[in-house]
Structures are given as structure tokens and as C-alpha cells.
Motif scaffolding. Structure first.
Motif, PDB file in Angstrom:
ATOM      1  N   GLY A  99       0.779  -1.227   0.000  1.00 53.38           N
ATOM      2  CA  GLY A  99       0.000   0.000   0.000  1.00 53.38           C
ATOM      3  C   GLY A  99       0.810   1.277   0.000  1.00 53.38           C
ATOM      4  O   GLY A  99       0.257   2.359  -0.163  1.00 53.38           O
ATOM      5  N   ALA A 100       2.118   1.186   0.176  1.00 51.64           N
ATOM      6  CA  ALA A 100       2.977   2.383   0.176  1.00 51.64           C
ATOM      7  C   ALA A 100       3.170   2.863  -1.262  1.00 51.64           C
ATOM      8  O   ALA A 100       3.090   2.073  -2.208  1.00 51.64           O
ATOM      9  CB  ALA A 100       4.332   2.073   0.803  1.00 51.64           C
ATOM     10  N   PRO A 101       3.432   4.143  -1.443  1.00 54.64           N
ATOM     11  CA  PRO A 101       3.731   4.632  -2.794  1.00 54.64           C
ATOM     12  C   PRO A 101       4.932   3.887  -3.373  1.00 54.64           C
ATOM     13  O   PRO A 101       5.895   3.584  -2.671  1.00 54.64           O
ATOM     14  CB  PRO A 101       4.068   6.113  -2.576  1.00 54.64           C
ATOM     15  N   ARG A 102       4.842   3.617  -4.679  1.00 56.04           N
ATOM     16  CA  ARG A 102       5.940   2.939  -5.367  1.00 56.04           C
ATOM     17  C   ARG A 102       7.017   3.957  -5.707  1.00 56.04           C
ATOM     18  O   ARG A 102       6.728   5.063  -6.139  1.00 56.04           O
ATOM     19  CB  ARG A 102       5.423   2.238  -6.608  1.00 56.04           C
ATOM     20  N   LEU A 103       8.265   3.568  -5.485  1.00 58.64           N
ATOM     21  CA  LEU A 103       9.416   4.426  -5.760  1.00 58.64           C
ATOM     22  C   LEU A 103      10.084   3.963  -7.042  1.00 58.64           C
ATOM     23  O   LEU A 103      10.340   2.772  -7.216  1.00 58.64           O
ATOM     24  CB  LEU A 103      10.412   4.337  -4.600  1.00 58.64           C
ATOM     25  N   TRP A 104      10.382   4.891  -7.936  1.00 62.18           N
ATOM     26  CA  TRP A 104      11.088   4.565  -9.174  1.00 62.18           C
ATOM     27  C   TRP A 104      12.522   5.021  -9.023  1.00 62.18           C
ATOM     28  O   TRP A 104      12.791   6.206  -8.839  1.00 62.18           O
ATOM     29  CB  TRP A 104      10.430   5.268 -10.355  1.00 62.18           C
ATOM     30  N   LEU A 105      13.448   4.078  -9.102  1.00 68.00           N
ATOM     31  CA  LEU A 105      14.863   4.366  -8.967  1.00 68.00           C
ATOM     32  C   LEU A 105      15.532   4.189 -10.331  1.00 68.00           C
ATOM     33  O   LEU A 105      15.640   3.079 -10.835  1.00 68.00           O
ATOM     34  CB  LEU A 105      15.493   3.423  -7.944  1.00 68.00           C
ATOM     35  N   ARG A 106      15.940   5.302 -10.942  1.00 75.27           N
ATOM     36  CA  ARG A 106      16.630   5.241 -12.236  1.00 75.27           C
ATOM     37  C   ARG A 106      18.105   4.972 -11.966  1.00 75.27           C
ATOM     38  O   ARG A 106      18.755   5.710 -11.240  1.00 75.27           O
ATOM     39  CB  ARG A 106      16.432   6.527 -13.022  1.00 75.27           C
ATOM     40  N   LEU A 107      18.611   3.893 -12.545  1.00 78.81           N
ATOM     41  CA  LEU A 107      19.956   3.406 -12.238  1.00 78.81           C
ATOM     42  C   LEU A 107      21.005   3.956 -13.201  1.00 78.81           C
ATOM     43  O   LEU A 107      20.734   4.144 -14.386  1.00 78.81           O
ATOM     44  CB  LEU A 107      19.977   1.883 -12.309  1.00 78.81           C
ATOM     45  N   ALA A 108      22.211   4.172 -12.689  1.00 77.79           N
ATOM     46  CA  ALA A 108      23.330   4.581 -13.537  1.00 77.79           C
ATOM     47  C   ALA A 108      23.815   3.399 -14.374  1.00 77.79           C
ATOM     48  O   ALA A 108      24.197   3.554 -15.530  1.00 77.79           O
ATOM     49  CB  ALA A 108      24.468   5.128 -12.675  1.00 77.79           C
ATOM     50  N   ALA A 109      23.822   2.209 -13.789  1.00 76.22           N
ATOM     51  CA  ALA A 109      24.199   0.981 -14.499  1.00 76.22           C
ATOM     52  C   ALA A 109      22.967   0.069 -14.523  1.00 76.22           C
ATOM     53  O   ALA A 109      22.265  -0.050 -13.521  1.00 76.22           O
ATOM     54  CB  ALA A 109      25.360   0.291 -13.801  1.00 76.22           C
ATOM     55  N   PRO A 110      22.695  -0.580 -15.638  1.00 72.63           N
ATOM     56  CA  PRO A 110      21.451  -1.348 -15.755  1.00 72.63           C
ATOM     57  C   PRO A 110      21.475  -2.680 -15.009  1.00 72.63           C
ATOM     58  O   PRO A 110      22.529  -3.207 -14.682  1.00 72.63           O
ATOM     59  CB  PRO A 110      21.350  -1.605 -17.263  1.00 72.63           C
ATOM     60  N   VAL A 111      20.286  -3.177 -14.777  1.00 71.66           N
ATOM     61  CA  VAL A 111      20.111  -4.566 -14.361  1.00 71.66           C
ATOM     62  C   VAL A 111      20.082  -5.348 -15.671  1.00 71.66           C
ATOM     63  O   VAL A 111      19.101  -5.300 -16.413  1.00 71.66           O
ATOM     64  CB  VAL A 111      18.803  -4.763 -13.559  1.00 71.66           C
ATOM     65  N   ASP A 112      21.184  -5.998 -15.976  1.00 68.80           N
ATOM     66  CA  ASP A 112      21.361  -6.702 -17.250  1.00 68.80           C
ATOM     67  C   ASP A 112      21.195  -8.201 -17.022  1.00 68.80           C
ATOM     68  O   ASP A 112      22.145  -8.895 -16.724  1.00 68.80           O
ATOM     69  CB  ASP A 112      22.720  -6.369 -17.864  1.00 68.80           C
ATOM     70  N   LEU A 113      19.974  -8.672 -17.173  1.00 71.49           N
ATOM     71  CA  LEU A 113      19.615 -10.053 -16.828  1.00 71.49           C
ATOM     72  C   LEU A 113      20.030 -11.088 -17.858  1.00 71.49           C
ATOM     73  O   LEU A 113      19.806 -12.275 -17.626  1.00 71.49           O
ATOM     74  CB  LEU A 113      18.096 -10.166 -16.637  1.00 71.49           C
ATOM     75  N   GLY A 114      20.606 -10.677 -18.986  1.00 75.49           N
ATOM     76  CA  GLY A 114      20.806 -11.655 -20.050  1.00 75.49           C
ATOM     77  C   GLY A 114      19.429 -12.153 -20.458  1.00 75.49           C
ATOM     78  O   GLY A 114      18.507 -11.371 -20.635  1.00 75.49           O
ATOM     79  N   ASN A 115      19.268 -13.472 -20.575  1.00 76.93           N
ATOM     80  CA  ASN A 115      17.914 -13.987 -20.827  1.00 76.93           C
ATOM     81  C   ASN A 115      17.478 -14.968 -19.748  1.00 76.93           C
ATOM     82  O   ASN A 115      16.599 -15.787 -19.964  1.00 76.93           O
ATOM     83  CB  ASN A 115      17.782 -14.579 -22.235  1.00 76.93           C
ATOM     84  N   THR A 116      18.080 -14.849 -18.562  1.00 77.27           N
ATOM     85  CA  THR A 116      17.691 -15.729 -17.461  1.00 77.27           C
ATOM     86  C   THR A 116      16.326 -15.367 -16.896  1.00 77.27           C
ATOM     87  O   THR A 116      15.601 -16.233 -16.426  1.00 77.27           O
ATOM     88  CB  THR A 116      18.717 -15.659 -16.308  1.00 77.27           C
ATOM     89  N   GLY A 117      15.994 -14.059 -16.898  1.00 75.86           N
ATOM     90  CA  GLY A 117      14.697 -13.621 -16.391  1.00 75.86           C
ATOM     91  C   GLY A 117      14.529 -13.817 -14.894  1.00 75.86           C
ATOM     92  O   GLY A 117      13.406 -13.842 -14.402  1.00 75.86           O
ATOM     93  N   ARG A 118      15.638 -13.938 -14.153  1.00 74.60           N
ATOM     94  CA  ARG A 118      15.567 -14.210 -12.711  1.00 74.60           C
ATOM     95  C   ARG A 118      16.358 -13.180 -11.922  1.00 74.60           C
ATOM     96  O   ARG A 118      17.444 -12.767 -12.339  1.00 74.60           O
ATOM     97  CB  ARG A 118      16.124 -15.593 -12.417  1.00 74.60           C
ATOM     98  N   LEU A 119      15.819 -12.844 -10.768  1.00 71.74           N
ATOM     99  CA  LEU A 119      16.443 -11.881  -9.876  1.00 71.74           C
ATOM    100  C   LEU A 119      16.224 -12.360  -8.453  1.00 71.74           C
ATOM    101  O   LEU A 119      15.096 -12.699  -8.075  1.00 71.74           O
ATOM    102  CB  LEU A 119      15.776 -10.514 -10.074  1.00 71.74           C
ATOM    103  N   GLY A 120      17.288 -12.428  -7.667  1.00 72.80           N
ATOM    104  CA  GLY A 120      17.179 -12.788  -6.256  1.00 72.80           C
ATOM    105  C   GLY A 120      17.061 -11.538  -5.406  1.00 72.80           C
ATOM    106  O   GLY A 120      17.735 -10.546  -5.650  1.00 72.80           O
ATOM    107  N   LEU A 121      16.183 -11.582  -4.399  1.00 75.05           N
ATOM    108  CA  LEU A 121      15.890 -10.416  -3.571  1.00 75.05           C
ATOM    109  C   LEU A 121      16.045 -10.773  -2.104  1.00 75.05           C
ATOM    110  O   LEU A 121      15.555 -11.817  -1.656  1.00 75.05           O
ATOM    111  CB  LEU A 121      14.450  -9.967  -3.848  1.00 75.05           C
ATOM    112  N   GLY A 122      16.734  -9.925  -1.361  1.00 71.96           N
ATOM    113  CA  GLY A 122      16.902 -10.117   0.072  1.00 71.96           C
ATOM    114  C   GLY A 122      15.845  -9.369   0.857  1.00 71.96           C
ATOM    115  O   GLY A 122      15.186  -8.465   0.346  1.00 71.96           O
ATOM    116  N   PRO A 123      15.689  -9.713   2.137  1.00 67.48           N
ATOM    117  CA  PRO A 123      14.708  -9.028   2.989  1.00 67.48           C
ATOM    118  C   PRO A 123      15.226  -7.668   3.454  1.00 67.48           C
ATOM    119  O   PRO A 123      16.415  -7.362   3.336  1.00 67.48           O
ATOM    120  CB  PRO A 123      14.573  -9.977   4.174  1.00 67.48           C
ATOM    121  N   TRP A 124      14.324  -6.879   3.994  1.00 67.79           N
ATOM    122  CA  TRP A 124      14.713  -5.626   4.635  1.00 67.79           C
ATOM    123  C   TRP A 124      15.647  -5.912   5.794  1.00 67.79           C
ATOM    124  O   TRP A 124      15.411  -6.841   6.559  1.00 67.79           O
ATOM    125  CB  TRP A 124      13.494  -4.875   5.141  1.00 67.79           C
TER     126      TRP A 124
END
Length: 129
Positions: A99-124
Motif C-alpha cells: 500500500g505504500a507509494p511505489r518508488l522509481w529508482l533510475r539506475l546509472a548501471a542497468p540490471v542486465d539479466l541476459g535472458n535468465t529472467g531471474r532476480l534474487g531479492l533479500g529481505p529488509w
């Protein structure tokens, strides 16, 4: 090997406590702000074994004004199928808590996934400043 990691911080700039729990909601966007298809997985399993902080159990974090918390991401720039185009995102869209406002973070270097389509995310995690 194409292993990439990034950490992001959230600072409570308000005058009230700000509660976080678990994982932020995360999506990626390309240079045209279009959604990038990605499977966001909790933890680093299946991507790497060298990011133990991403595999920590989530716990509640309450930020007093001026305090900060962070979360990490891990991915591989890996092409496993030459028939599938590589994916790149320049914007990370984060919803810190439901429910919190979504934040858009424009990156200096991209998230370059290749074609794996997967991203691992850690907790707060709380940060000491």
C-alpha cells in the motif's frame, strides 16, 4: 560468470516511525518505462551461493525518523538461449510495504539479466549509520 549484486537503502525522512516487514515488492522497467518480465525470487538460491545476507530470514524492521534499512538484489548477466533476447532494465520500481507509494529508482548501471529472467531479492535489514 556475469554475477551482479546491488544494495538499496530506504531512509525514513518523516517524523513518525516507519514499519517494514519481509521483502519489498519489486519490478523492473526498461528505458521506455515498459515493464520488464522478471521472476523475483526471495533469496539467492539458484543464482549464487555467495550472498548469505540475501538468504537471511525476514524480520520486522521499524525505522525511527532518520534511520535507514536496506535490501539487496543479485542476478546474472547470462545468455542461456541465443534465440531469446537479452533483457536490460534501467529502472527498479520498489513498493517498500503493501500500500505504500511505489518508488522509481533510475539506475546509472542497468540490471542486465541476459535472458535468465531471474532476480534474487533479500529481505529488509536495519542499517547502522
Amino acid at each position: 560468470m556475469g554475477l551482479r549484486v546491488a544494495d538499496f537503502q530506504l531512509v525514513n525522512c518523516g517524523d513518525q516511525p516507519y514499519a517494514l516487514e519481509g521483502y519489498p515488492q519489486l519490478s523492473l522497467r526498461d528505458d521506455r518505462n515498459d515493464a520488464v518480465p522478471v521472476a523475483v525470487e526471495h533469496g539467492a538460491a539458484g543464482i549464487t551461493t555467495g550472498a548469505s545476507n540475501l538468504d537471511e530470514a525476514p524480520r520486522p524492521v521499524t525505522l525511527a525518523p532518520g534511520q535507514a534499512a536496506s535490501f539487496g538484489m543479485v542476478w546474472r548477466n547470462l545468455v542461456t538461449d541465443s534465440a531469446v533476447p537479452a533483457t536490460t532494465a534501467r529502472i527498479v520500481e520498489v513498493e517498500p510495504r503493501p500500500g505504500a507509494p511505489r518508488l522509481w529508482l533510475r539506475l546509472a548501471a542497468p540490471v542486465d539479466l541476459g535472458n535468465t529472467g531471474r532476480l534474487g531479492l533479500g529481505p529488509w535489514r536495519p542499517m547502522t549509520r
